[in-house]
Design a protein around this motif. Structure first.
Motif, PDB file in Angstrom:
ATOM      1  N   LEU A  37       8.287 -11.918  -1.267  1.00 37.57           N
ATOM      2  CA  LEU A  37       7.340 -11.688  -1.371  1.00 37.57           C
ATOM      3  C   LEU A  37       6.115 -10.961  -0.840  1.00 37.57           C
ATOM      4  N   GLU A  38       6.532 -11.264   0.857  1.00 35.81           N
ATOM      5  CA  GLU A  38       5.807 -10.496   1.592  1.00 35.81           C
ATOM      6  C   GLU A  38       5.668  -8.506   1.627  1.00 35.81           C
ATOM      7  N   CYS A  39       7.441  -8.439   1.845  1.00 34.31           N
ATOM      8  CA  CYS A  39       8.034  -6.731   1.104  1.00 34.31           C
ATOM      9  C   CYS A  39       7.178  -6.541  -0.072  1.00 34.31           C
ATOM     10  N   GLU A  40       7.641  -7.549  -0.985  1.00 30.61           N
ATOM     11  CA  GLU A  40       6.851  -6.911  -2.318  1.00 30.61           C
ATOM     12  C   GLU A  40       5.494  -6.194  -2.535  1.00 30.61           C
ATOM     13  N   LEU A  41       5.151  -7.205  -1.200  1.00 30.14           N
ATOM     14  CA  LEU A  41       3.849  -6.169  -1.575  1.00 30.14           C
ATOM     15  C   LEU A  41       3.498  -5.368  -0.725  1.00 30.14           C
ATOM     16  N   ALA A  42       4.145  -5.433   0.452  1.00 27.09           N
ATOM     17  CA  ALA A  42       4.073  -4.145   1.775  1.00 27.09           C
ATOM     18  C   ALA A  42       4.081  -3.050   0.763  1.00 27.09           C
ATOM     19  N   CYS A  43       5.801  -3.204  -0.381  1.00 27.41           N
ATOM     20  CA  CYS A  43       5.284  -1.982  -1.279  1.00 27.41           C
ATOM     21  C   CYS A  43       4.371  -1.210  -1.805  1.00 27.41           C
ATOM     22  N   LEU A  44       4.136  -2.327  -2.417  1.00 26.42           N
ATOM     23  CA  LEU A  44       2.137  -1.616  -3.063  1.00 26.42           C
ATOM     24  C   LEU A  44       1.581  -1.749  -2.085  1.00 26.42           C
ATOM     25  N   ILE A  45       1.475  -1.801  -1.440  1.00 30.87           N
ATOM     26  CA  ILE A  45       0.544  -1.522  -0.307  1.00 30.87           C
ATOM     27  C   ILE A  45       0.867   0.834  -0.428  1.00 30.87           C
ATOM     28  N   SER A  46       2.051   0.152   0.183  1.00 33.82           N
ATOM     29  CA  SER A  46       2.525   1.191   0.923  1.00 33.82           C
ATOM     30  C   SER A  46       2.615   2.027  -0.392  1.00 33.82           C
ATOM     31  N   LYS A  47       2.170   2.083  -1.816  1.00 33.50           N
ATOM     32  CA  LYS A  47       2.158   3.269  -2.797  1.00 33.50           C
ATOM     33  C   LYS A  47       0.702   3.165  -3.911  1.00 33.50           C
ATOM     34  N   LYS A  48       0.085   2.501  -2.515  1.00 30.48           N
ATOM     35  CA  LYS A  48      -1.604   2.424  -2.765  1.00 30.48           C
ATOM     36  C   LYS A  48      -1.977   2.377  -4.084  1.00 30.48           C
ATOM     37  N   MET A  49      -0.918   1.021  -4.301  1.00 31.01           N
ATOM     38  CA  MET A  49      -1.479   0.243  -5.781  1.00 31.01           C
ATOM     39  C   MET A  49      -2.351  -0.913  -4.800  1.00 31.01           C
ATOM     40  N   ILE A  50      -2.168  -0.992  -4.307  1.00 30.53           N
ATOM     41  CA  ILE A  50      -3.028  -1.763  -3.397  1.00 30.53           C
ATOM     42  C   ILE A  50      -3.385  -1.596  -2.098  1.00 30.53           C
ATOM     43  N   LYS A  51      -5.505  -1.335  -2.297  1.00 25.76           N
ATOM     44  CA  LYS A  51      -5.643  -1.080  -0.681  1.00 25.76           C
ATOM     45  C   LYS A  51      -5.961  -2.431   0.111  1.00 25.76           C
ATOM     46  N   GLY A  52      -5.051  -2.801   1.639  1.00 26.87           N
ATOM     47  CA  GLY A  52      -4.770  -3.640   1.996  1.00 26.87           C
ATOM     48  C   GLY A  52      -3.944  -3.489   3.407  1.00 26.87           C
ATOM     49  N   TYR A  53      -3.996  -4.896   3.331  1.00 23.03           N
ATOM     50  CA  TYR A  53      -3.817  -5.050   4.424  1.00 23.03           C
ATOM     51  C   TYR A  53      -2.339  -6.352   4.690  1.00 23.03           C
ATOM     52  N   LEU A  54      -1.167  -6.771   5.453  1.00 20.66           N
ATOM     53  CA  LEU A  54      -0.311  -7.735   5.373  1.00 20.66           C
ATOM     54  C   LEU A  54      -1.554  -8.154   6.443  1.00 20.66           C
TER      55      LEU A  54
END
Lengths: 450, 90
Positions: A411-428
């Motif tokens: 899940l963390e990996c999937e979220l990292a993808c979303l963050i790197s694509k600027k679809m989520i503004k945030g960090y893990l």
């Protein structure tokens, strides 16, 4: 006349085949002259004036007589064996191919008037390949390639016309033959040839001195079925081969708007691509009402014959697509995975339509929607525990869900993808097993997702 | 037959959703038959295109999904599960 059953009771108009070339015009009778797939001869009686001295035109005329004679003889035999059918189709292919090559040679010295009849003849050859497939027990490739070579000559004689008179220039017919080439390359399953074709056309359109007109400005503006076909193939190229959903959407939207709702089989094929590409490029959701209107009215059989592409497409659009759109709205990632990556028959459907990659990319958007909803339901707290994101979707299960480290890492990996694509503004935060999102606009409305 | 028929052929029902039973797949459907068919005619009046049809054209797209308010079983399920999670972790 080839048809010996011809009776004088039938009123036939008489047309001199040579006149078309002398007067440089075409009409429905000339088009009908080459429409072999209709199997029934035209009611027009075609003749060739003996005074007309041109070997190639004479050869085309004689071939036409032989072809029609073969067609009528073959279809008058009540019981046709496999061998006979195969022989007949092979001969027919050879004759039509020869006729197309002759017509190509003739067309090289003719102007724009000959393009549509030439296209109709070339299309007959492509159609025949499909027929041949039913009868051939061995590899069809040789025939498809031969067909491709002949059609390519028609294509180049259009593309390379340097006639300065724009009204006579053959370049306006180029898109008609591009469509046939697309079809042939699809039959050959050859993506490289499709890529090359698009590249050639693109470079000609961008030519500094003599830019090739767009499809809409070409002869296709008269034959709108061909404009729709071109837009479909281009959309398919950009979406399924190049993963350029923005461009794919543009072309397919044009194809959709130019289509007529009477042609359901083609409309199905357009929508099968347009709906996911609309989501991927503009995050547009197709109106549920549209799908209901098109596919909801009739009762869909549960056991459709998969070989019947039309029935299958209808069912997929009416049921599967409706469900997928619902998943996109609600962020129901569990259901989406069930539909797209677990159900094998659906996987086959996506593979067949070149949508496998697109559906994987679309999953990201469904996941994003899911995380977004969790955030909303969690009272917009900026710190979201990964466990919460993971566990929430298993609601309603009696057994307690065991949370494994692998699952959380995934899940963390999937979220990292979303963050790197600027679809989520945030960090893990790996140590605290949580995601921290921005206080302002943590889920920016992304217009284009690539 | 085309050159792409290397996989074994099976026939069977096709399922739109997952079932517990394994679904048999008809690999024949991966063959080239699945193409964009030729239109039966080459011309139709511009007035009969979907662009001109009020019924279909205006109805094609909904607002983008970011604007769509959702409230269904899935959302309420999530809401309950989140509440439960919070209770357990306080």
């Amino acid at each position: 006349m080839a048809n010996e059953d011809f009776t004088m009771n039938e009123m036939k108009s008489i047309v001199d085949f040579g006149d078309y070339f002398r007067d440089k015009y075409s009409d429905d009778s000339l088009v009908r002259y080459f429409q072999y797939h209709l199997r029934k001869e035209s009611t027009t009686l075609y003749m060739l004036n003996n005074e007309f001295q041109d070997d190639k035109i004479k050869q085309v005329f004689e071939l036409n007589q032989r072809i029609w004679s073969n067609i009528t003889t073959f279809h008058s035999v009540p019981e046709r064996g496999k061998k006979m059918a195969l022989q007949y189709h092979k001969e027919l292919f050879d004759m039509i191919d020869e006729q197309l090559l002759l017509m190509n040679r003739i067309a090289e010295r003719e102007s724009r008037w000959i393009l549509y009849p030439l296209f109709v003849l070339a299309r007959e050859l492509v159609m025949l390949v499909k027929e041949l497939r039913k009868h051939l027990s061995f590899n069809l490739t040789t025939y498809v390639e031969r067909c491709g070579r002949s059609v390519h000559r028609s294509f180049t004689l259009c593309l390379n016309d340097r006639n300065p008179n724009k009204l006579e220039n053959r370049r306006s017919g180029v898109y008609l033959f591009i469509n046939l080439e697309f079809k042939i390359y699809h039959k050959l399953n050859n993506r490289d040839m499709i890529k090359n074709l698009v590249k050639v056309v693109k470079s000609r359109q961008e030519d500094r001195f003599e830019p090739l007109m767009s499809c809409h400005e070409s002869l296709c503006s008269i034959y709108n079925s061909q404009e729709v076909t071109y837009n479909y193939y281009m959309g398919q190229y950009y979406g399924c081969i190049e993963n350029n959903y923005e461009k794919a959407f543009e072309y397919l939207n044009l194809a959709y708007l130019g289509c007529n709702d009477g042609y359901k089989s083609q409309l199905n094929k357009i929508l099968i691509l347009l709906i996911p590409f609309g989501l991927l490029s503009h995050r547009k959701l197709v109106h549920q009402g549209l799908l209901s209107k098109l596919y909801g009215g009739k009762k869909l059989k549960s056991n459709v014959n998969q070989d019947n592409i039309y029935e299958n497409d209808e069912r997929m659009l009416g049921q599967l697509y409706k469900e997928i759109i619902k998943c996109c709205r609600t962020g129901n990632i569990v259901r989406y995975d069930n539909l797209v990556t677990i159900t094998k028959s659906n996987q086959i459907f996506f593979l067949r339509n070149g949508l496998y990659v697109s559906m994987q990319l679309l999953r990201e958007l469904v996941l994003l929607r899911y995380v977004e909803i969790i955030y909303q339901l969690n009272e917009k707290m900026t710190i979201i525990p990964l466990e919460m994101i993971y566990i929430a979707k298993f609601y309603g299960q009696k057994k307690k869900v065991t949370i494994t480290t692998e699952a959380i890492n995934e899940l963390e990996c999937e979220l990292a993808c979303l963050i790197s694509k600027k679809m989520i503004k945030g960090y893990l935060s790996h140590g605290n097993k949580c995601m921290v999102v921005s206080k302002t606009d943590p889920f920016p409305n992304l217009k284009i997702v690539k | 037959m085309s050159a792409t028929t290397e996989q074994p052929k099976t026939t069977g029902e096709q399922e739109i959703t997952t079932t517990e039973k394994p679904v048999t797949i008809n690999t024949k459907s991966l063959e080239e038959d699945d193409e964009f068919e030729d239109f039966p005619v080459d011309q139709w009046p511009a007035s009969s295109t979907l662009k001109e049809s009020k019924e279909f054209h205006t109805n094609l797209w909904e607002e983008s999904w970011d604007d769509v308010e959702v409230d269904d079983n899935f959302t309420s399920g999530l809401r309950e599960e989140i509440a439960k999670y919070k209770q357990e972790h306080q």
